[in-house]
Design a protein around this motif. Structure first.
Motif, short mmCIF file in Angstrom:
data_model
loop_
_atom_site.label_atom_id
_atom_site.label_comp_id
_atom_site.label_asym_id
_atom_site.label_seq_id
_atom_site.Cartn_x
_atom_site.Cartn_y
_atom_site.Cartn_z
N ALA A 51 0.82 -1.22 0.00
CA ALA A 51 0.00 0.00 0.00
C ALA A 51 0.85 1.27 0.00
CB ALA A 51 -0.92 0.00 1.22
N TYR A 52 2.14 1.13 0.27
CA TYR A 52 3.04 2.29 0.36
C TYR A 52 3.90 2.49 -0.89
CZ TYR A 52 1.61 1.79 5.19
OH TYR A 52 0.85 1.67 6.32
N ARG A 53 3.47 1.91 -1.98
CA ARG A 53 4.23 2.00 -3.24
C ARG A 53 4.51 3.45 -3.64
NH1 ARG A 53 4.98 -2.28 -5.71
NH2 ARG A 53 3.08 -3.28 -5.01
N GLU A 54 3.59 4.35 -3.33
CA GLU A 54 3.73 5.77 -3.70
C GLU A 54 4.17 6.64 -2.52
OE1 GLU A 54 3.38 6.81 -6.89
OE2 GLU A 54 3.04 4.70 -7.41
N ALA A 55 4.58 6.03 -1.43
CA ALA A 55 4.95 6.79 -0.24
C ALA A 55 6.18 7.66 -0.51
CB ALA A 55 5.24 5.85 0.93
N PRO A 56 6.18 8.86 0.03
CA PRO A 56 7.35 9.72 -0.15
C PRO A 56 8.50 9.25 0.75
CG PRO A 56 5.80 10.77 1.31
CD PRO A 56 5.14 9.51 0.82
N ARG A 57 9.69 9.66 0.39
CA ARG A 57 10.84 9.40 1.25
C ARG A 57 10.77 10.41 2.39
NH1 ARG A 57 16.00 11.50 2.12
NH2 ARG A 57 17.63 9.97 2.50
N PRO A 58 10.76 9.95 3.64
CA PRO A 58 10.69 10.91 4.73
C PRO A 58 11.98 11.71 4.88
CG PRO A 58 10.64 8.65 5.58
CD PRO A 58 10.71 8.57 4.10
N ASP A 59 11.83 12.96 5.31
CA ASP A 59 12.97 13.79 5.64
C ASP A 59 13.44 13.50 7.06
OD1 ASP A 59 13.09 15.52 3.22
OD2 ASP A 59 11.06 16.05 3.87
N LEU A 60 12.53 12.96 7.88
CA LEU A 60 12.80 12.69 9.29
C LEU A 60 11.89 11.55 9.74
CD1 LEU A 60 14.23 13.73 11.94
CD2 LEU A 60 12.18 15.14 12.29
N ILE A 61 12.44 10.66 10.57
CA ILE A 61 11.65 9.58 11.15
C ILE A 61 11.60 9.78 12.66
CG2 ILE A 61 11.47 7.08 11.54
CD1 ILE A 61 13.13 6.73 8.93
N LEU A 62 10.39 9.79 13.22
CA LEU A 62 10.18 9.78 14.67
C LEU A 62 9.78 8.36 15.02
CD1 LEU A 62 8.10 13.07 15.09
CD2 LEU A 62 10.58 12.76 15.30
N LEU A 63 10.60 7.69 15.80
CA LEU A 63 10.47 6.25 16.00
C LEU A 63 10.31 5.88 17.47
CD1 LEU A 63 10.74 3.33 14.78
CD2 LEU A 63 13.21 3.57 15.14
N ASP A 64 9.21 5.22 17.79
CA ASP A 64 9.03 4.64 19.11
C ASP A 64 9.79 3.32 19.14
OD1 ASP A 64 8.09 4.17 21.68
OD2 ASP A 64 6.10 3.54 21.05
N LEU A 65 10.27 2.93 20.30
CA LEU A 65 10.99 1.65 20.40
C LEU A 65 10.06 0.47 20.62
CD1 LEU A 65 14.14 2.45 22.57
CD2 LEU A 65 13.98 2.21 20.08
N ASN A 66 9.05 0.66 21.44
CA ASN A 66 8.17 -0.45 21.83
C ASN A 66 6.95 -0.48 20.92
OD1 ASN A 66 9.87 -1.12 24.07
ND2 ASN A 66 9.09 0.72 25.05
N LEU A 67 7.07 -1.32 19.89
CA LEU A 67 6.04 -1.42 18.87
C LEU A 67 5.59 -2.86 18.72
CD1 LEU A 67 7.90 0.66 16.14
CD2 LEU A 67 5.90 1.42 17.43
N PRO A 68 4.35 -3.07 18.25
CA PRO A 68 3.92 -4.43 17.96
C PRO A 68 4.65 -4.97 16.72
CG PRO A 68 2.15 -2.85 17.47
CD PRO A 68 3.30 -2.08 18.05
N ARG A 69 4.63 -6.27 16.60
CA ARG A 69 5.30 -6.98 15.51
C ARG A 69 6.78 -6.66 15.52
NH1 ARG A 69 1.53 -7.26 10.33
NH2 ARG A 69 2.26 -5.16 9.99
N THR A 70 7.29 -5.96 14.55
CA THR A 70 8.71 -5.60 14.52
C THR A 70 8.91 -4.37 15.38
OG1 THR A 70 8.93 -6.52 12.30
CG2 THR A 70 10.61 -4.95 13.01
N ASP A 71 9.78 -4.45 16.39
CA ASP A 71 9.95 -3.31 17.31
C ASP A 71 10.86 -2.24 16.71
OD1 ASP A 71 12.60 -4.08 17.76
OD2 ASP A 71 12.31 -4.53 19.87
N GLY A 72 10.92 -1.10 17.40
CA GLY A 72 11.67 0.04 16.91
C GLY A 72 13.16 -0.22 16.77
N ARG A 73 13.70 -1.07 17.63
CA ARG A 73 15.13 -1.39 17.52
C ARG A 73 15.43 -2.08 16.19
NH1 ARG A 73 12.73 -2.17 21.94
NH2 ARG A 73 13.42 -1.29 23.92
#
Length: 144
Positions: A51-73
């Motif tokens: 679904a993200y085929r047209e997603a832009p390249r981010p200039d900045l990522i804000l990332l939480d560490l504790n996430l479901p499935r694949t975690d932030g680390r």
């Protein structure tokens, strides 16, 4: 029209998503905030998959560490090991203040580590400070 700044917020807490959105809404900059709620979605977004085929390249990522499935680390490890994604600054924005998490995030080449404050006003101040520093003071890498 000025270039919009693309931010990818990887956050599974809906309240924190709304607070971040509110803090960035008041910006004088034109910011497009993209939100995904787990690490798998973050990687799909960054790799332009599904679904993200047209997603832009981010200039900045804000990332939480504790996430479901694949975690932030794991997301951080993947981003910083991919030559195409490595230049994107990653701000770890998480509820953890544990020394181990801080050390591990920097070992995985996070650009900075910020512990989410508990209070509403402090949270808004932190997000606005991140915006001020990363989007107006720092020169971000050009898209390659």
């Amino acid at each position: 029209m000025p270039h919009s700044i693309e931010i990818l917020l990887v956050e599974d807490n809906p309240g924190d998503v709304e607070l971040t959105r509110e803090a960035l809404h008041e910006s004088k900059l034109h910011i497009d905030l993209h939100v995904v709620d787990d690490g798998d979605e973050a990687l799909a977004f960054l790799r332009h998959e599904g679904a993200y085929r047209e997603a832009p390249r981010p200039d900045l990522i804000l990332l939480d560490l504790n996430l479901p499935r694949t975690d932030g680390r794991a997301v951080l490890r993947e981003v910083k090991s991919d030559p195409a994604l490595r230049p994107i600054p990653v701000v770890v924005l998480t509820s953890s203040g544990a020394d181990r998490d801080i050390a591990q995030a920097y070992a995985l080449h996070a650009n900075c580590f910020v512990t989410k404050p508990i209070g509403l006003d402090q949270f808004l101040t932190i997000v606005r400070s991140i915006e001020q520093f990363w989007l107006t003071i720092v020169k971000l890498p050009p898209e390659t």
